[in-house]
Scaffold this active site. Structure first.
Site, short mmCIF file in Angstrom:
data_model
loop_
_atom_site.label_atom_id
_atom_site.label_comp_id
_atom_site.label_asym_id
_atom_site.label_seq_id
_atom_site.Cartn_x
_atom_site.Cartn_y
_atom_site.Cartn_z
N PRO A 228 0.83 -1.20 0.00
CG PRO A 228 0.04 -1.00 2.18
CD PRO A 228 0.80 -1.92 1.29
CG ASP A 402 5.29 -1.02 2.85
OD1 ASP A 402 4.07 -0.99 3.11
OD2 ASP A 402 5.94 -2.08 2.81
CG HIS A 403 0.15 3.96 4.83
ND1 HIS A 403 0.62 4.36 6.07
CD2 HIS A 403 -0.84 4.82 4.51
CE1 HIS A 403 -0.07 5.40 6.48
NE2 HIS A 403 -0.96 5.71 5.55
NE ARG A 404 3.20 -3.89 3.28
CZ ARG A 404 3.82 -4.86 2.60
NH1 ARG A 404 3.26 -6.06 2.50
NH2 ARG A 404 4.98 -4.63 2.01
#
Length: 430
Positions: A228, A402-404
């Site tokens: 994401p 990387d939004h994780r």
């Protein structure tokens, strides 16, 4: 005793490669240390160095052969005292073994696999020589190749009578078969493959994808599908950085070192990651990897595609050292001479398209890294400085995160530090 030369694993992740070029021929005498072949991996073309002495008695894999499995015999050497004419070899690819159908003898399974499956990578365990339940409860037995062709042509295997051992369906049985509008239900669960391109009569050329291009396509597709992305953009004044670069180049002229803007940006990104460690991370399933140094992968365009040589610990190196290393790495990248450790790894990436006049863009994260910085062109723009509208040299930089692993606030903090370092560049020399 004859010496078998096998396809080497030239990187930790290499499973197969292309034997791009032979540098020896049958009858040549080779010694340890001689470069005998060039092998194309998914990232670079690398030299294959001999470790044994002997005479090339047989070449089993021709130059240009693709998808040669690691461990395949590619040539044979005759040792001292052996007659090279009596020595031969044959390629023995390492083929994944598949489960044998319940009602098919082992000997028949081996014959079919050798005849049909050797050139292609085996499919998941249920596909090779596996029996598929038919609508009436009977089991359909088909070879891997026949099953692949049937899937691609939308052919119902239950409607075909097999001519192979024990009624097994082979390639010849489906060559003349017609596609069925209602293929077996199991086919619906099979991942869709890209449809063949249609030319519509338009003149064109078709070029087979290189190993590198295939890898780029696979990895970037995985990145956009699985990671994401969050994008954060800032506009940055370059005037102070350009002035500092000019002064540094004047002082370095006698040493033959010339700094580029990109060299300074590499340093700025590395120092920003060290200053904001929450962005110098990687998502690893149920773990978050946090790095104590910043290794910057720098995107370099080469004829075959894109490669990212790494400036190790860029935050702790002088800008002149970064410039020297980057020039060497980029040069060898374009020649396909990088070693695996020089392009595999890195904690974050930098991609600069400013030299092409691109104002701003959003780069795709290079997995498993957690972020990439995209640099646009520096250009003269109206810019508010101390409450007055002036003309300044400005560039746009966009971080993809990387939004994780990285929250938006942490990404924003990194972008602020990056901007401050470039607008007040003396911090790059500290």
């Amino acid at each position: 005793m004859a010496i078998q030369l096998k396809m080497p694993a030239l990187s930790p992740t290499m499973e197969e490669g292309t034997l791009a070029k032979w540098l020896v021929k049958k009858g040549d005498k080779i010694e340890p240390g001689d470069i005998i072949a060039e092998i194309e991996t998914d990232k670079a073309t690398m030299e294959f160095e001999a470790i044994d002495e002997g005479i090339v008695a047989d070449i089993a894999v021709d130059a240009g052969t693709e998808n040669v499995k690691v461990g395949t015999i590619i040539a044979t050497l005759a040792e001292e005292g052996e007659d090279p004419s009596q020595v031969s070899s044959a390629p023995t690819p390492v083929v994944e073994k598949a489960p044998v159908a319940e009602n098919a003898p082992v000997a028949e399974q081996k014959t079919e696999a050798t005849a049909e499956a050797a050139p292609v990578k085996s499919e998941p365990a249920t596909s090779v020589a596996a029996s598929t339940p038919a609508a009436g409860g009977e089991r359909v037995i088909a070879s891997p190749l026949a099953r692949r062709i049937a899937t691609s042509r939308n052919i119902d295997l239950t409607a075909i009578k097999g001519s192979g051992p024990h009624g097994r369906i082979v390639k010849a049985d489906i060559d003349g078969a017609k596609a069925s509008a209602a293929a077996k239900p199991a086919a619906a669960a099979t991942p869709a493959t890209p449809a063949a391109a249609q030319d519509f009569g338009i003149p064109h050329t078709a070029e087979k994808l290189s190993s590198m291009r295939k890898t780029i396509a696979r990895r970037l597709t995985e990145s956009k599908q699985q990671v994401p992305h969050i994008y954060l953009t800032v506009d940055i004044r370059l005037d102070a950085l350009l002035k500092l670069r000019a002064e540094l180049n004047d002082s370095l002229a006698s040493s033959g070192v010339k700094l580029s803007v990109n060299d300074l940006l590499i340093k700025a990104l590395a120092k920003s990651l060290v200053a904001v460690p929450s962005c110098n991370v990687q998502f690893a399933g149920d773990q978050l990897l946090s790095f104590s140094r910043a290794d910057i992968s720098v995107a370099v365009s080469i004829p075959a595609g894109l490669i990212t040589p790494i400036i190790v610990d860029a935050g702790d190196k002088t800008v002149s050292k970064i410039a020297t290393e980057m020039k060497d790495l980029a040069g060898r990248a374009r020649e396909g001479k990088l070693q695996p450790h020089e392009f595999m790894g890195g904690t974050a990436s930098l991609s600069n398209m400013g030299m092409y006049g691109i104002k701003q863009f959003e780069a795709v994260i290079n997995p498993p890294q957690g972020m990439i910085m995209a640099i646009g062109a520096g250009e003269k723009r109206p810019y508010v400085i101390e409450d007055t509208l002036q003309i300044a040299s400005v560039m746009s930089a966009t971080g993809s995160f990387d939004h994780r692993a990285i929250d938006g606030a942490d990404g924003a903090q990194l972008m602020k530090v990056f901007k401050d370092l470039i607008e007040k560049p003396m911090g790059l020399l500290a």
